[in-house]
Write an enzyme that holds these catalytic residues in place. Structure first.
Site: not given
Ligand SMILES: *Cc1c(COP(=O)(O)O)cnc(C)c1O
Length: 393
Positions: A182, A210, A241
């Site tokens: 990320s 992502h 996301k």
């Molecule tokens: C954003 C993210 C999460 C968490 O996801 P949410 O739905 O926002 O809780 C988990 N793993 C990675 C790699 C992320 O970037």
């Protein structure tokens, strides 16, 4: 008079201020979209994870409104007691079909999907072999499991192999990597890690937060992107996301999903999604399947913006995704670049320790399918002048 037992927190916060790492929350006073208003300033928004613009997509909006009218605003219970609505089951079967797995289970967030899965399928006699830059939710799940945690250097599948080869053959092992990292936007070493998992009989897990909606056919994720079907036992994805709503899921074998129904603690002990969330997520799958042009636009914009930043002389690291870091190094300078960009009408957050290592502070940018070329050029012009003013380029 009572002494404040939380007094020590003020000292911690002062420490953040001294290092230039104290951040006031930026407040969005309009919708989450490519051009919006933040802290009462019109900005081109390069800080969201709204890759496909689905947070405001008319199909998702209508599905949510319709679900509220028909089913109300809350689910009223955890999934295992009375909080499983037909919409939750429909969402899970749609996700399984989309991912090409036997089954899928939805969690309240990607964070709880990772933490709840890793902590429930492993125990104190087991080992987790984890990329050093894996997401915090994986690390927390690993700690909660009480399994031993062996960390391998970023994307170094050879090092992962050495760790696995040195463990007793009978010990249960999980190899885990983010699909897309990320903060750097690079891809996990998934194909090579699958080889290690196959050779040593490890459980293979990928966190595609992502990558969901971004990589693979119609956004099916990195397993599809690398054609590794059948070789990754546990695929975590997020609905928060690119999918534009909220939630996380685990896609895999029916047995895995049934086990998580019985043992994953966020599933058992935290209330399920409101019907509007589940309905909007189903709408998001419909859009991914029906409007693949959105993903093409996302990648066109990614190429345009990435090459623009590189041509200006910025260090954009080794990203292979729509996440493009502008690496500055010093945290104070990264925050100053972000602030200067904001004054020029570009919202791109500065990110420092502990989210990224010391000395690797950056401004992180994410383009979306819904940015216009004009907006992206405006952002590049702002990067050019702000970068020059601060001596970054
Ligand atoms: C954003 C993210 C999460 C968490 O996801 P949410 O739905 O926002 O809780 C988990 N793993 C990675 C790699 C992320 O970037």
């Amino acid at each position: 008079m009572r002494l404040d037992p939380l007094q020590y927190l003020s000292a911690e916060l002062q420490g953040l201020r001294d290092q230039g790492l104290y951040r006031r929350l930026r407040i969005l006073d309009d919708e989450q979209k490519a051009a919006t208003s933040v802290d009462h300033r019109a900005v081109v928004n390069l800080s969201s994870n709204n890759y496909l613009g689905l947070t405001t997509h008319p199909v998702l909006r209508e599905r949510a409104l319709d679900a509220i009218r028909r089913f109300g605003v809350g689910s009223g219970s955890v999934r295992t007691i009375a909080g499983t609505m037909a919409l939750h089951m429909e969402l899970e079967s749609r996700l399984a079909a989309f991912k090409g797995t036997e089954a899928a289970v939805v969690f309240q967030s990607g964070f709880s999907a990772n933490a709840g899965t890793v902590s429930s399928i492993l125990g104190r006699d087991d080992v987790i072999v984890s990329d050093e830059l894996n997401h915090a939710s994986i690390i927390d799940g690993a700690r909660l499991s009480r399994a031993a945690i062996k960390v391998f250097p970023h994307r170094d599948a050879g090092a992962a192999r050495t760790i696995v080869a040195g463990l007793p053959a009978a010990q249960r092992k999980l190899i885990i990597t983010d699909g897309v990292f990320s903060m750097d936007g690079d891809l996990g070493a998934l194909p090579a890690l699958c080889d290690v998992a196959d050779e040593y009989g490890c459980i293979m897990m990928v966190d595609d937060a992502h990558a969901s909606g971004v990589f693979g056919r119609n956004g099916r994720g990195t397993v599809d992107h690398f054609a590794l079907h059948g070789r990754v036992d546990i695929q975590v994805g997020t609905l928060s996301k690119a999918m534009g709503v909220l939630g996380g899921y685990v896609a895999g074998a029916r047995t895995l999903v049934e086990f998580l129904y019985h043992r994953a603690r966020p599933f058992l002990f935290s209330t399920s999604h409101p019907p509007a969330v589940a309905a909007a997520c189903i709408g998001a799958i419909d859009v991914l399947e029906g409007e693949p042009g959105l993903i093409d636009r996302l990648w066109d914009n990614t190429r345009f913006f990435k090459s623009g930043l590189a041509a200006l002389g910025f260090d954009t690291g080794s990203s292979e995704s729509p996440i493009t870091p502008v690496i500055v190094g010093d945290a104070t300078r990264a925050m100053a670049l972000s602030d200067r960009l904001f004054e020029k009408g570009v919202f791109a957050q500065g990110i420092g320790f502990p989210t990224v290592p010391q000395g690797k502070a950056r401004v992180r940018t994410i383009v979306t399918a819904t940015h216009t070329r004009g907006e992206l050029q405006f952002a590049l012009d702002a990067f050019k002048s702000a970068g020059a003013e601060l001596g970054v380029i």
